[in-house]
Write an enzyme that holds these catalytic residues in place. Structure first.
Site, PDB file in Angstrom:
ATOM      1  N   ASP A 375       0.871  -1.178   0.000  1.00  0.00           N
ATOM      2  CA  ASP A 375       0.000   0.000   0.000  1.00  0.00           C
ATOM      3  C   ASP A 375       0.905   1.224   0.000  1.00  0.00           C
ATOM      4  O   ASP A 375       1.473   1.590   1.023  1.00  0.00           O
ATOM      5  CB  ASP A 375      -0.888  -0.052   1.241  1.00  0.00           C
ATOM      6  CG  ASP A 375      -1.925   1.055   1.271  1.00  0.00           C
ATOM      7  OD1 ASP A 375      -1.737   2.073   0.580  1.00  0.00           O
ATOM      8  OD2 ASP A 375      -2.922   0.906   1.991  1.00  0.00           O
ATOM      9  N   ILE A 376       1.054   1.835  -1.167  1.00  0.00           N
ATOM     10  CA  ILE A 376       2.050   2.891  -1.352  1.00  0.00           C
ATOM     11  C   ILE A 376       1.326   4.247  -1.398  1.00  0.00           C
ATOM     12  O   ILE A 376       0.608   4.553  -2.340  1.00  0.00           O
ATOM     13  CB  ILE A 376       2.908   2.627  -2.621  1.00  0.00           C
ATOM     14  CG1 ILE A 376       3.894   3.756  -2.864  1.00  0.00           C
ATOM     15  CG2 ILE A 376       2.085   2.306  -3.836  1.00  0.00           C
ATOM     16  CD1 ILE A 376       4.916   3.438  -3.924  1.00  0.00           C
ATOM     17  N   GLU A 377       1.522   5.044  -0.337  1.00  0.00           N
ATOM     18  CA  GLU A 377       0.812   6.310  -0.184  1.00  0.00           C
ATOM     19  C   GLU A 377       1.749   7.386   0.342  1.00  0.00           C
ATOM     20  O   GLU A 377       2.888   7.124   0.740  1.00  0.00           O
ATOM     21  CB  GLU A 377      -0.369   6.148   0.786  1.00  0.00           C
ATOM     22  CG  GLU A 377      -1.402   5.094   0.384  1.00  0.00           C
ATOM     23  CD  GLU A 377      -2.583   5.093   1.342  1.00  0.00           C
ATOM     24  OE1 GLU A 377      -3.173   6.162   1.566  1.00  0.00           O
ATOM     25  OE2 GLU A 377      -2.908   4.012   1.874  1.00  0.00           O
ATOM     26  N   ASN A 378       1.241   8.619   0.361  1.00  0.00           N
ATOM     27  CA  ASN A 378       1.857   9.762   1.016  1.00  0.00           C
ATOM     28  C   ASN A 378       3.188  10.146   0.355  1.00  0.00           C
ATOM     29  O   ASN A 378       3.646   9.523  -0.582  1.00  0.00           O
ATOM     30  CB  ASN A 378       2.040   9.502   2.521  1.00  0.00           C
ATOM     31  CG  ASN A 378       1.761  10.729   3.349  1.00  0.00           C
ATOM     32  OD1 ASN A 378       2.041  11.851   2.939  1.00  0.00           O
ATOM     33  ND2 ASN A 378       1.206  10.513   4.534  1.00  0.00           N
TER      34      ASN A 378
END
Length: 540
Positions: A375-378
């Site tokens: 989960d690749i975020e921010n």
């Protein structure tokens, strides 16, 4: 083992002339090199028969109590073979007692003999000499197309064993055998490498007497029947012919024969978060809704590049592992969510792709995973070109090291499809040949969308079109790599996805055969697990 006296009739004095060299064959000793030459084990141990055409019968036999039956058909000649270690420039004799129409006995790449029509057992015999560099030989029997079942018994390959000289030490037992993927007609397996005092020359995967040979630590067993349970063990061999003990058995059930030409990755996996919100007992949710998979959140970093749950709970020996075991005991499985919006993440903390792949591997090994989700975020991961590339390269590494592993990327989206960072992520996945199985977008927090069904479909169509243009896929191929991860009820931006809206999204997903459906989170789906039950109806 049956031992057969060997006679030389002038061949031992003959010279083999190859490329101007005169090489005198070494005299062979009277040893039968074949494993299970008379099938007295009651199985096909040592032999590999094409397409499951071989079996062991108790009648008719030539001696002992068992013999081989090869069921030749109009499309399969029922070839059964065995490979043995031999010595270079050495004379050998291959013989077998056979019965049936057009039964062939041969050496791959060499001589062959056959019996035209043998109503009773008839002996066939071949003498051959290995080449100057030959260290193995494959011997075989087969019938002929449309000629019916043949029988064979008392097969012998007489001569000295090859490879290891006086080596009598067997390799160690292959460790951690595991199923990595399943189709209607095949099962893929992997295992940990064996060791040997000289060297491991190969492996054999055994299922009910059928043997599949492999040179590395993975193999695919083909020719299986749909919707059938099989049991497999693995053993190692060295060049001297020593064989390790068999591994522990693993079982797998083949898939349904639905006419699909190849396996698809399909997953309905709502989030379950054990670090917040009075997490429910997963087995209770499974019984109430029929859901089988959960996306378990979140794997984060602790003390640098070390993966733990929420940067504090160990992978093994805690509440998280207990939940994984409970889910599997109830017939389900999990995919870990690695990363997320906040927290101390592995992507920035692991300095190289190799170190990051090592962290991912720890998670894979801890639970014997079939899939992982990053989960690749921010700004620390999603909006960092260096970290994006590090994650993609790490996923490429673990996929190469774990045959059959499925990899998922989950990332934010606009209501029109991926933003510039999402587009870059997809383009780099192609450029780095990361072979990602599923690109899952999170279609919420758009800033107040009034119609979440329309916004979700629109953003997913944008993702599909980006995958098409980047990878050159068809609509169907692109949809198969698409995933949706929604938010039940109210999003952080106040956008409402009702059960009715989520049902429409699920039905649209099924109609377009996307690959994955998830939502945040089961913890919020109370009291009746309504969104979870809707998600369980996702079939791809």
């Amino acid at each position: 083992m049956r031992t057969r006296h060997r006679l030389f009739t002038g061949l031992g004095a003959a010279a083999l002339i190859t490329a101007g060299l005169v090489i005198t064959p070494i005299a062979a000793h009277a040893d039968n090199l074949l494993t299970n030459p008379g099938f007295e084990t009651g199985s096909l141990t040592g032999w590999t028969c094409a397409g499951g055409t071989g079996s062991v019968v108790s009648t008719p036999v030539r001696s002992g109590t068992k013999a081989l039956a090869g069921a030749a058909s109009a499309s399969n000649n029922a070839r059964c073979a065995q490979t043995v270690a031999v010595k270079p420039s050495t004379a050998y004799t291959l013989s077998a007692w056979v019965r049936g129409n057009y039964v062939h006995l041969g050496v791959t790449g060499g001589a062959v003999k056959w019996a035209n029509s043998a109503s009773g057992y008839t002996q066939l015999s071949i003498t051959f000499t290995t080449t100057a560099s030959q260290t193995s030989a494959e011997v075989y029997l087969h019938g002929w197309y449309g000629q019916g079942t043949y029988n064979a018994d008392d097969i012998a390959l007489d001569g000295p064993g090859g490879g290891g000289g006086n080596d009598t030490q067997a390799p160690t037992t292959p460790g951690n055998p595991r199923v990595t993927s399943v189709t209607a007609n095949s099962v893929s397996l992997a295992w940990d490498a064996s060791t040997d005092n000289v060297g491991v020359s190969g492996y054999e995967v055994v299922r009910t007497g059928q043997v599949t040979s492999a040179t590395g630590t993975s193999a695919t067993v083909t020719g299986l029947s749909p919707s059938t349970q099989y049991s497999f063990t693995v053993r190692a061999k060295d060049a001297a012919g020593n064989t390790s003990p068999s591994s522990v058995a693993v079982t797998a059930t083949t898939g349904k024969d639905d006419g699909n030409p190849g396996p698809r990755f399909i997953q309905a996996a709502p989030y379950l978060y054990l670090g917040w919100g009075n997490p429910p007992a997963a087995a209770d949710v499974m019984r109430a809704t029929g859901v089988k998979w959960f996306t378990m959140a979140f794997i984060l970093a602790q003390n640098g590049c070390n993966p733990t749950w929420d940067s504090q709970r160990p992978l093994k020996g805690g509440v998280d592992e207990n939940n994984v075991k409970a889910i599997r005991a109830a017939g389900g499985d999990i995919v870990p969510s690695i990363g997320g919006w906040s927290g101390n993440k592995l992507g920035p903390n692991c300095a190289t792709a190799e170190l990051l792949a090592g962290a991912y591997q720890k998670v894979i090994d801890a639970y014997g995973l079939k899939a992982i989700d990053v989960d690749i975020e921010n700004t620390d991961e999603f909006e960092s070109a260096a970290v994006q590339d590090r994650i993609l390269t790490a996923l490429k590494i673990v996929k190469a090291n774990n045959p059959g592993l499925r990899t998922i990327l989950t990332f934010p989206t606009l209501n029109t499809g991926p933003n510039s960072w999402g587009n870059r992520l997809i383009e780099q996945a192609k450029a780095l040949n990361a072979n990602i199985d599923n690109f899952t977008i999170m279609p919420f927090n758009f800033g107040g969308a009034a119609d979440m069904y329309a916004a979700t479909v629109n953003s997913t169509e944008g993702l599909k079109n980006k995958l098409k243009s980047t990878f050159g896929w068809t609509d169907a191929e692109a949809y198969a790599h698409v995933g949706i991860s929604g938010m039940n009820n109210s999003s952080d931006a106040g956008e409402v996805t009702s059960p009715q809206t989520w049902t429409r999204i699920r039905d649209w997903s099924n109609a377009n055969h996307i690959g994955r459906l998830s939502f945040w989170a089961v913890n919020r789906d109370r009291p009746n697990w309504e969104f979870t039950a809707i998600t369980a109806g996702f079939t791809g």
